[in-house]
Design an enzyme around this catalytic site. Structure first.
Site, PDB file in Angstrom:
ATOM      1  N   LYS A 107       1.000  -1.121   0.039  1.00 53.01           N
ATOM      2  CA  LYS A 107       0.142  -0.062  -0.043  1.00 53.01           C
ATOM      3  C   LYS A 107       0.952   1.325  -0.009  1.00 53.01           C
ATOM      4  CE  LYS A 107      -4.482   0.521  -0.269  1.00 53.01           C
ATOM      5  NZ  LYS A 107      -5.397  -0.245  -0.746  1.00 53.01           N
ATOM      6  N   THR A 191     -14.511  -3.736  -8.324  1.00 52.12           N
ATOM      7  CA  THR A 191     -14.726  -3.853  -7.028  1.00 52.12           C
ATOM      8  C   THR A 191     -16.129  -3.885  -6.521  1.00 52.12           C
ATOM      9  OG1 THR A 191     -12.397  -2.758  -6.662  1.00 52.12           O
ATOM     10  CG2 THR A 191     -13.796  -3.208  -4.492  1.00 52.12           C
TER      11      THR A 191
END
Length: 419
Positions: A107, A191
């Protein structure tokens, strides 16, 4: 003592502790599984439009590279810090392992309030961030993707910056790019579509009629809006949505396509309707069949969990439910079917994986193929999670995370410790 701190990292560590205890992982193995392999903190100076210079702080955390390159989004937000980024990287590791992708978690992010940047300044910040990261990333080391505050355009700037330094076009360095720049069909919707697909499957298994079912969406960004649109197409009435500007509620069902067009034009749901305005603090208390938290971490605490009136909790966001809330929901398993985040929102990284594969091969698929393969992987992981939960008599979150942690642990153990 650790550089990682804050409520989000503490939550990820607490969740891992629960899984480590459940799996009886020896204590001397736990830090190697939990703590990130690498964390990078950088300064990102940019020229402002008024001629001044501002320095922003950026981060990238690579949790592990045991199973392949790391993979994860990059968020631009005022809340970003190293602890939050590390937690999101850890969750991404379990997510990739759960659904069988050859990645470790990563991330990144920059602490910035995007409302203070012009488009030119945003481009400068995006390019500077990638420029500073070039020694630490690569198509077989760490592949970036969009997250909160970043989008296809930012990914195109990332890709272009990396490519200029390599002297050739390297589309596979990031995913979530525009289709015209090596992106894949279906990535933008992936998503939200995945969230809706798994929620629909649960409703069918609970014998809840889609034509009479209702849904509530907290967060109306990329994930929330596409989840709402897909649920709407399935026949559900989306009776409430919220974003950072407020909430809307209509018991007869909101016009989701119109709301998406409005949000696309104006940047939020604000101004869509004065008559339908609703207190966003009350959105989790609404009675519905499907509740989709699709915004920030830690929004469902123990008190909120005790008052949920949904039949299915489909976690579109990362880490929306605190460990204290999990204890409450475990007691309410017969009332609330939890689809944990590392499965529910995994459609994004699954289709990012497809984009990476297509870029490496320079062979691209039709959108129907992308979506079919996404659902196939999600369904397989769902079956494994439900079976594990039933056999071991544990919660869905514990089952999903246990599968992910086991795979990462097995990979580390079989490779050994070098040197």
């Amino acid at each position: 003592m650790s550089v990682y701190s804050g409520p989000v990292f503490d939550m990820a560590a607490e969740q891992f502790g629960v899984i480590a205890n459940h799996l009886s992982i020896p204590f001397d193995e736990r830090d190697r599984l939990l703590l990130p392999k690498r964390a990078v903190i950088i300064s990102c100076p940019i020229h402002r439009d008024d001629g001044s210079i501002t320095v922003f702080e950026g981060y990238r955390v690579q949790h592990h590279l045991t199973l392949g390159p790391t993979k994860g989004g990059t968020r631009f937000a005022p809340s970003v810090d190293i602890g939050e980024v590390a937690a999101l990287a850890i969750w991404m590791s379990w997510k990739c392992a759960l659904v069988g992708l050859p990645y470790g978690g990563a991330k990144g992010g920059v602490r910035v309030d995007l409302t203070t940047l012009s488009k030119r300044e945003l481009e400068g910040l995006s390019r500077r961030y990638m420029q500073e990261m070039i020694p630490f990333v690569g198509p077989h080391t760490d592949v970036m993707a969009p997250d909160m505050g970043t989008n296809e355009q930012v990914m195109a700037w990332f890709m272009d910056t990396y490519s200029m330094y390599q002297g050739r076009t390297v589309t596979e360095i990031v995913t979530g790019k525009p289709v015209s720049s090596g992106g894949t069909l279906g990535r933008r919707e992936a998503t939200g579509r995945g969230v809706a697909h798994i929620a629909k499957r649960v409703l069918n298994e609970l014998s809840i009629n889609l034509g009479t079912a209702t849904a509530v969406i907290q967060g109306f960004g990329n994930v929330g809006s596409y989840a709402a649109l897909e649920l709407h197409r399935f026949g559900l009435k989306v009776i409430a949505v919220s974003d950072h500007t407020g909430a809307l509620h209509d018991p007869s069902g909101l016009d989701i396509p119109a709301l998406i067009r409005h949000a696309g034009t104006h940047g939020s749901i604000a101004g869509f309707s004065n008559q339908l305005q609703f207190d966003p603090e009350q959105i989790f208390a609404l009675s519905c069949d499907v509740l989709v938290p699709a915004a920030m971490e830690r929004v469902i605490d123990a008190q909120v969990a005790a008052n949920l009136k949904c039949r299915v909790l489909a976690e579109g966001a990362n880490g929306p439910t605190t460990p204290d809330a999990d204890l409450v929901l475990e007691k309410r398993q017969d009332e609330v079917f939890v689809i944990p985040d590392i499965l529910c929102n995994a459609g994004g990284v699954i289709v990012s994986y497809f984009e990476w594969v297509q870029d490496l091969q320079q062979l691209f698929w039709e959108e129907e193929e992308v979506t079919r393969r996404e659902y196939q992987i999600l369904d397989r992981a769902f079956d494994q999670m439900v079976t594990r939960a039933r056999v071991d008599k544990i919660s869905h979150r514990t089952a999903a995370m246990a599968i992910g942690v086991e795979k990462v642990r097995a990979g580390k153990n079989i490779r050994g410790l070098f040197p």
